[in-house]
Design a protein around this motif. Structure first.
Motif, mmCIF file in Angstrom:
data_model
loop_
_atom_site.group_PDB
_atom_site.id
_atom_site.type_symbol
_atom_site.label_atom_id
_atom_site.label_comp_id
_atom_site.label_asym_id
_atom_site.label_seq_id
_atom_site.Cartn_x
_atom_site.Cartn_y
_atom_site.Cartn_z
ATOM 1 N N GLY A 217 33.963 -22.419 -25.117
ATOM 2 C CA GLY A 217 33.283 -23.291 -24.164
ATOM 3 C C GLY A 217 32.026 -22.629 -23.601
ATOM 4 N N GLU A 218 32.137 -21.335 -23.269
ATOM 5 C CA GLU A 218 30.998 -20.611 -22.681
ATOM 6 C C GLU A 218 29.831 -20.537 -23.656
ATOM 7 N N ILE A 219 30.147 -20.260 -24.917
ATOM 8 C CA ILE A 219 29.076 -20.126 -25.917
ATOM 9 C C ILE A 219 28.410 -21.481 -26.128
ATOM 10 N N SER A 220 29.222 -22.519 -26.236
ATOM 11 C CA SER A 220 28.675 -23.848 -26.473
ATOM 12 C C SER A 220 27.753 -24.254 -25.318
ATOM 13 N N GLU A 221 28.185 -23.978 -24.085
ATOM 14 C CA GLU A 221 27.382 -24.327 -22.905
ATOM 15 C C GLU A 221 26.091 -23.488 -22.864
ATOM 16 N N ALA A 222 26.203 -22.204 -23.185
ATOM 17 C CA ALA A 222 25.012 -21.341 -23.172
ATOM 18 C C ALA A 222 23.987 -21.842 -24.190
ATOM 19 N N VAL A 223 24.450 -22.216 -25.359
ATOM 20 C CA VAL A 223 23.519 -22.667 -26.405
ATOM 21 C C VAL A 223 22.916 -24.020 -26.023
ATOM 22 N N ARG A 224 23.713 -24.869 -25.377
ATOM 23 C CA ARG A 224 23.189 -26.165 -24.917
ATOM 24 C C ARG A 224 22.062 -25.941 -23.894
ATOM 25 N N LEU A 225 22.289 -25.008 -22.954
ATOM 26 C CA LEU A 225 21.272 -24.718 -21.932
ATOM 27 C C LEU A 225 20.001 -24.153 -22.570
ATOM 28 N N TYR A 226 20.193 -23.276 -23.553
ATOM 29 C CA TYR A 226 19.038 -22.682 -24.225
ATOM 30 C C TYR A 226 18.244 -23.769 -24.954
ATOM 31 N N ALA A 227 18.962 -24.650 -25.649
ATOM 32 C CA ALA A 227 18.279 -25.724 -26.387
ATOM 33 C C ALA A 227 17.485 -26.604 -25.419
ATOM 34 N N GLU A 228 18.057 -26.827 -24.234
ATOM 35 C CA GLU A 228 17.347 -27.614 -23.204
ATOM 36 C C GLU A 228 16.051 -26.913 -22.791
ATOM 37 N N ASP A 229 16.146 -25.589 -22.556
ATOM 38 C CA ASP A 229 14.972 -24.805 -22.171
ATOM 39 C C ASP A 229 13.896 -24.859 -23.256
ATOM 40 N N VAL A 230 14.362 -24.732 -24.509
ATOM 41 C CA VAL A 230 13.395 -24.734 -25.619
ATOM 42 C C VAL A 230 12.675 -26.078 -25.663
ATOM 43 N N ARG A 231 13.438 -27.160 -25.529
ATOM 44 C CA ARG A 231 12.801 -28.496 -25.568
ATOM 45 C C ARG A 231 11.826 -28.679 -24.414
ATOM 46 N N ALA A 232 12.197 -28.129 -23.241
ATOM 47 C CA ALA A 232 11.338 -28.283 -22.052
ATOM 48 C C ALA A 232 10.254 -27.199 -21.988
ATOM 49 N N ARG A 233 10.204 -26.359 -23.011
ATOM 50 C CA ARG A 233 9.236 -25.235 -23.063
ATOM 51 C C ARG A 233 9.348 -24.336 -21.825
ATOM 52 N N ARG A 234 10.597 -24.098 -21.371
ATOM 53 C CA ARG A 234 10.840 -23.214 -20.223
ATOM 54 C C ARG A 234 11.215 -21.830 -20.740
ATOM 55 N N PHE A 235 10.302 -20.876 -20.660
ATOM 56 C CA PHE A 235 10.606 -19.526 -21.124
ATOM 57 C C PHE A 235 10.296 -18.524 -20.034
ATOM 58 N N PRO A 236 10.993 -17.375 -20.019
ATOM 59 C CA PRO A 236 10.594 -16.332 -19.072
ATOM 60 C C PRO A 236 9.187 -15.850 -19.430
ATOM 61 N N ALA A 237 8.412 -15.402 -18.433
ATOM 62 C CA ALA A 237 7.070 -14.889 -18.712
ATOM 63 C C ALA A 237 7.197 -13.700 -19.649
ATOM 64 N N SER A 238 6.310 -13.593 -20.637
ATOM 65 C CA SER A 238 6.425 -12.475 -21.568
ATOM 66 C C SER A 238 6.017 -11.203 -20.835
ATOM 67 N N SER A 239 6.645 -10.112 -21.233
ATOM 68 C CA SER A 239 6.369 -8.886 -20.483
ATOM 69 C C SER A 239 5.868 -7.809 -21.416
ATOM 70 N N GLU A 240 5.370 -6.739 -20.827
ATOM 71 C CA GLU A 240 4.847 -5.627 -21.621
ATOM 72 C C GLU A 240 5.975 -4.940 -22.391
ATOM 73 N N THR A 241 7.131 -4.834 -21.704
ATOM 74 C CA THR A 241 8.253 -4.153 -22.363
ATOM 75 C C THR A 241 9.166 -5.196 -23.005
ATOM 76 N N TYR A 242 9.529 -4.926 -24.234
ATOM 77 C CA TYR A 242 10.308 -5.889 -25.022
ATOM 78 C C TYR A 242 11.746 -5.971 -24.545
ATOM 79 N N PHE A 243 12.345 -4.828 -24.251
ATOM 80 C CA PHE A 243 13.745 -4.796 -23.824
ATOM 81 C C PHE A 243 13.859 -4.619 -22.318
ATOM 82 N N SER A 244 14.764 -5.367 -21.720
ATOM 83 C CA SER A 244 15.061 -5.074 -20.320
ATOM 84 C C SER A 244 16.577 -4.985 -20.181
ATOM 85 N N LYS A 245 17.026 -4.086 -19.357
ATOM 86 C CA LYS A 245 18.475 -3.912 -19.187
ATOM 87 C C LYS A 245 18.966 -4.881 -18.121
ATOM 88 N N THR A 246 20.020 -5.650 -18.420
ATOM 89 C CA THR A 246 20.503 -6.617 -17.419
ATOM 90 C C THR A 246 21.641 -6.011 -16.622
#
Ligand code: KIV
Length: 246
Positions: A217-246
């Motif tokens: 369920g979690e994976i399906s919901e995460a992918v649904r949210l991502y697909a929504e973001d992609v369609r709405a062109r909602r992305f985090p601002a690109s940064s100088e560093t490629y990797f960030s630790k969460t």
């Protein structure tokens, strides 16, 4: 618990005494209908991945169908290859009637072996499917005899799969080595589960498995949210560093 990949082994390592690179990998990761199609190369590749991040748990690697039943010499060669190429501490075989002699041969030559009795997934094609074992007196006596022969052959531990509590207790009392149950009640010394089953990655799990999470369920919901973001062109601002630790 079972582990097949480096990131999952890293997460399980601190909580588990033992990580099994089970040949269930064939069904769970590769989508096979049973474990019969699993190869030595698959087990070595997944074993290497797990060994890269498992720091404290004992890592045991399943020998796949066809890699140990033919002769003790061939079993030893394949087991030695698994140990050398992965660095794992032990291998597991499904014990059956003919395998204890092979276990003794391998143990005498320095391979730590875990046995597996009761429901033996590699035998599903002759057993007519995944069915609990020991439901008749004859069958229960056969499982006990196989367990004793496996322990007497030098196995350091036994997985007991798919048997009722009374039989699990009888085996646990009859052998001097620890028993690890899967679908075999609390009558065993320890327990093991297929990790992906208990994490809720499948819409179907065996009856004895408690689902501790709903990753499907979690994976399906995460992918649904991502697909929504992609369609709405909602992305985090690109940064100088490629990797960030969460
Ligand atoms: O392959 C596997 O995951 C196993 C467990 C069911 C014990 O053998």
């Amino acid at each position: 618990m079972t582990a097949y990949t480096a990131p999952i082994a890293a997460l399980l390592d601190e909580h588990c005494d033992l990580l099994l690179v089970g040949d269930s990998v064939g069904m769970v990761v590769h989508g096979l209908p049973n474990t019969v199609g699993v190869t030595l190369e698959m087990m070595i590749l997944h074993g290497q991945a797990v060994m890269r991040t498992a720091k404290r748990a004992l890592v045991v690697i399943d020998m796949p169908f066809g890699s140990y039943e033919g002769s003790a010499e061939k079993a030893y060669d394949n087991a030695a290859r698994i140990m050398k190429e992965t660095g794992a501490q032990a291998i597991k075989v499904e014990s059956g009637e003919t395998v204890p002699d092979t276990i003794a041969y391998m143990v005498r030559r320095g391979i730590p072996v875990m046995g597996h009795v009761g429901l033996r997934p590699q035998a599903v094609l002759v057993d007519g499917g995944f069915r609990a074992k020991g439901r008749t007196e004859d069958e229960a006596a056969r499982v006990i005899a196989e367990a004793k022969a496996t322990a007497d052959a030098g196995a350091f531990c036994l997985v007991i799969e798919g048997v009722a509590e009374a039989l699990a207790r009888q085996i646990t009392e009859a052998v001097a080595v620890p028993t690890i149950g899967i679908g075999a009640s609390s009558g065993c010394d320890g327990q093991i589960l297929v990790t992906d089953d208990m994490l809720g990655l499948f819409d179907w799990t065996p009856k004895f498995v408690r689902r501790y999470a709903d990753l499907r369920g979690e994976i399906s919901e995460a992918v649904r949210l991502y697909a929504e973001d992609v369609r709405a062109r909602r992305f985090p601002a690109s940064s100088e560093t490629y990797f960030s630790k969460t």
